[in-house]
Each structure stands twice: as C-alpha cells, then as structure tokens.
Design a protein around this motif. Structure first.
Motif, PDB file in Angstrom:
ATOM      1  N   THR A  85      76.469  19.067  36.774  1.00 54.03           N
ATOM      2  CA  THR A  85      75.133  19.528  37.151  1.00 54.03           C
ATOM      3  C   THR A  85      74.294  19.884  35.931  1.00 54.03           C
ATOM      4  N   GLN A  93      71.671  26.838  28.149  1.00 56.77           N
ATOM      5  CA  GLN A  93      72.012  28.179  28.640  1.00 56.77           C
ATOM      6  C   GLN A  93      71.307  28.424  29.973  1.00 56.77           C
ATOM      7  N   LYS A  94      72.112  28.838  30.943  1.00 58.63           N
ATOM      8  CA  LYS A  94      71.589  29.105  32.285  1.00 58.63           C
ATOM      9  C   LYS A  94      72.532  30.060  32.989  1.00 58.63           C
ATOM     10  N   ASP A  95      71.962  31.031  33.695  1.00 48.79           N
ATOM     11  CA  ASP A  95      72.740  31.996  34.488  1.00 48.79           C
ATOM     12  C   ASP A  95      73.743  32.767  33.643  1.00 48.79           C
ATOM     13  N   GLY A  96      73.431  32.975  32.378  1.00 49.89           N
ATOM     14  CA  GLY A  96      74.308  33.742  31.511  1.00 49.89           C
ATOM     15  C   GLY A  96      75.438  32.945  30.900  1.00 49.89           C
ATOM     16  N   PHE A  97      75.433  31.629  31.095  1.00 51.38           N
ATOM     17  CA  PHE A  97      76.478  30.764  30.558  1.00 51.38           C
ATOM     18  C   PHE A  97      75.882  29.724  29.618  1.00 51.38           C
ATOM     19  N   TRP A  99      76.599  25.890  28.765  1.00 54.60           N
ATOM     20  CA  TRP A  99      77.263  24.824  29.495  1.00 54.60           C
ATOM     21  C   TRP A  99      77.550  23.632  28.588  1.00 54.60           C
ATOM     22  N   ASP A 360      81.464  20.670  34.531  1.00 51.64           N
ATOM     23  CA  ASP A 360      80.609  21.851  34.331  1.00 51.64           C
ATOM     24  C   ASP A 360      81.333  22.963  33.573  1.00 51.64           C
ATOM     25  N   ARG A 362      81.930  25.754  30.990  1.00 54.82           N
ATOM     26  CA  ARG A 362      80.920  26.692  30.505  1.00 54.82           C
ATOM     27  C   ARG A 362      81.596  27.951  29.982  1.00 54.82           C
ATOM     28  N   GLU A 364      80.774  32.185  29.093  1.00 54.37           N
ATOM     29  CA  GLU A 364      79.853  33.305  29.261  1.00 54.37           C
ATOM     30  C   GLU A 364      79.279  33.667  27.895  1.00 54.37           C
TER      31      GLU A 364
END
Length: 384
Positions: A85, A93-97, A99, A360, A362, A364
């Motif tokens: 995705t 970087q997205k949602d704190g991760f 990727w 996906d 990833r 943190e």
C-alpha cells in the motif's frame, strides 16, 4: 567546526531508498562508506563472489579494546509488489511509521548504530579504544560471501574485535524486551526415494515410494528430539514439502521427494542430526525396498554466548533507556552472529521485528532515535 549529530531517521530513509535486494548493493554501502569516511573512519570494501561488503575502523589496530558492530543492508524480495500500500523503496512516513523494504530488517538498526558511533567518536572519543563496523550485503541470501568474507579478510589483515553487537531486530513487541545471546542451528535435508513406476491397477507390479516416504516423514515428525536445554527451547523438525510431480491418477510414480528443516539447540550438532536422519532413511529403504538419496545443508550450528560481561553491559544500557529488563533469549531463526561467535563474544539487540519480511514492512519512527541512544550508551559504558 562543531559536530552536527547524525539523524538516524533520515539515514534510515536514505538506506530504505536504496533497492538493495540480495545480492544487489543498491547504493546502500556506497552511502555508508562516504558517511563513515567523512566522519574519520577508515573504510575498505571487502567484496567477494559478487557480494558487496564494507569494513570500517575508527582508532588504532593496537588499541586496548575494540568494540565491533555487525549489520546488513541487503533485504529480501518484495513479494507481491501490487499488495504493497506504500512504495516499497519510498521510505515514506505515515501514521508514525517509516515504510519500506528493510525498514525493520535492518536498515534502521544499521542507521541507529552508525549515527551513534559517529557521534560517539566526535563527542567522547575513547582513549586507546577502537570501533569496527562490518556491514554485509549478503545476510538474507546464501551468506557465503557476506560476513564470512569480512571475517576472512579481517584475519588476513590482522583486524580483530574484542566483543561484537549485531543489530538485528530482536524485540517481539516493545523496544527493550529481548537480547539474543545465542541462536538455534539450522539444517535442511532434501530426500529422494526411488521405487518402480507402474499402473495403479496393478500395484504388485510396481514399487510405490509414497508409502515409504509417508512412513519416513511420520517417524521424523513424531520423534522428540529433546525437551530443551538450559538456554534453549526444544529442537523442532518441520516437513516443508512432499512431492511426486505426478499429474496422473492411474500411474504409480517412480520417485517421491521431500524436504525437512530442523532448528536445533545445543543438545545436537549438524553431524549428529545428519547421522540420525541417515539411520531413519536406511530403516525405510530396508523395509520398503526403495532406493534413497539425501542431500543435507547445515546453515549454522547452534551457539551460545553465556550470560556474562557483554550481555550485562547491553542489558544495563537497555534497562537505563527503556526501564525494561530484557530477556536473554536464543529464539528465532539464524543470523550472522553464527559466524561472529567463532571470532569473539557476540550478542544481538535491535528494534521490534513484527513486520520484517512482510508486505508493507515498516518501522515505528520514534523508536529509531531511541535505539541510537541505547547504542550510544553501550559505547560509552564499554569504554568507560
């Protein structure tokens, strides 16, 4: 000019953007070599057999103490790229991760240590101490020309580490949970049983290898290898494939093939397990009148760095930075620590490994600088 701390998050992103699927270098080691050279490390490319490796030293060869780090920049294949995705080499970087392939295993670990090591030698350079980094591009592959090549080169050139830390992701769920002080061994056996092909309506005119293979796999799978040892879980055997390649329903095939994988503790050796497999294979050939062939590959023997000074050092640093007492564990698959254990005492500590090798993959983001801080404390405590 004052030293500017190295940002391990940015460095992780730069490394993830390098498409270094084994055995491709992808630019990752080129990037690290320049960064370390600019920071005052003496770097040497130790390439062998089409595999790229990097050796880096800060300090003198005759230093009183030399602390080593081992890691890898190669990554496993993407799998189904359409299932991702996020761009697999985008380092977004997205949602704190953060990727991307290798974000967890283990470009973030390499980035955290490189950042910690560079900052350490600039801010608190150890007196009569040295740092060595061995970074390979072949941990996820056959590993014949990776860390093994680096250690061979070190021996030929009079280089040595007194202790070594491997930065593999070791924590199941939270940073600080687990340190690896050893690993199980791994053995794979490819078995072929040959009988005589015939018509399924006239089984007495054939010699079907399938019942023989079924009996063999049942005996191997149901056998209790051990109940575990002081520092290891019980050894396991898994049958991973049984195949005849026979599409016909009215033909008894001449051959049947199977593959088994054994993960074994320090109650066994690769040789002792090979002898046991051969014993069971001989029993079946005698009972069923089939011919047998077996090929065995021992990827690594089990090993243990007994709890002591090195594990205590790492544990105290982890506890100081996470308020968590790490478990000393030998679980999981193999790692390049299996080569280093013949050179010097070695333990492993790194980030949470939940998404390694997955679609996906990833990491943190907030954990990367925390890992850098832990690695920095380990270095300060080691040379204190």
């Amino acid at each position: 000019m004052p030293h500017s701390p190295v940002d391990p998050i940015a460095l992780t992103a730069d490394l993830v953007r390098c498409p270094s699927v084994t055995p491709e270098e992808g630019g990752a080691l080129v990037l690290l070599e320049k960064l370390l050279t600019d920071a005052g490390f003496d770097c040497t490319r130790v390439d062998r057999g089409g595999v790229s490796n990097l050796f880096a030293r800060w300090g003198d060869k005759d230093a009183a103490r030399t602390f080593g780090f081992n890691g890898h920049t190669d990554v496993v294949p993407l799998g189904d790229e359409a299932a991702w995705t996020m761009p697999p080499f985008g380092a977004e970087q997205k949602d704190g991760f953060l990727w991307g392939r290798g974000a967890t295993d283990m470009k973030s670990g390499v980035a955290a240590y490189v950042a910690a090591a560079i900052d350490f030698v600039h801010t608190t350079p150890p007196k009569n101490g040295a740092l060595i980094l061995t970074i390979t591009g072949d941990e996820e592959g056959d590993a014949v020309d990776g860390t093994a090549a680096l250690l061979d080169w070190m021996q030929e050139n009079g280089e040595a580490m007194d202790h070594c830390l491997v930065g593999e992701p070791t924590c199941p769920d939270e940073l600080g949970q687990m340190i690896k002080i050893g690993r199980r061994g791994s053995l794979t056996a490819w078995i072929t049983l040959t009988g005589e092909q015939g018509h399924a309506a006239y089984p007495h005119r054939a010699n079907n290898p399938l019942p023989a293979m079924a009996r063999l796999i049942d005996r191997l799978s149901s056998h209790e290898l051990d109940q575990g040892t002081e520092h290891f879980d019980a050894s396991t055997l898994a049958a991973v494939t049984i195949d005849t390649g026979n599409p016909a329903t009215n033909v008894i095939p001449a051959q049947c093939r199977a593959t088994v994988n054994i993960r074994f503790n320090d109650a066994h050796s690769g040789a002792s397990l090979t002898d046991w497999l051969q014993y069971e294979l001989d029993r079946v050939t005698q009972e069923f009148g089939v011919k047998a062939e077996m090929e065995v590959k021992i990827s690594g023997e089990s090993f243990l760095t007994p709890p002591g000074d090195l594990s205590d050092l790492v544990s105290k640093a982890v506890q100081a930075e996470t308020n968590m007492t790490p478990e000393l564990s030998t679980t999981g698959g193999t790692s390049d620590a299996r080569f280093i254990k013949d050179h010097c005492p070695v333990v492993e500590f790194g980030l949470v490994g939940k998404t390694m090798h997955q679609v996906d993959e990833r990491v943190e983001v907030a954990l990367i600088p925390r890992l850098k801080t832990i690695y920095g404390r380990i270095l300060r405590d080691y040379f204190a």
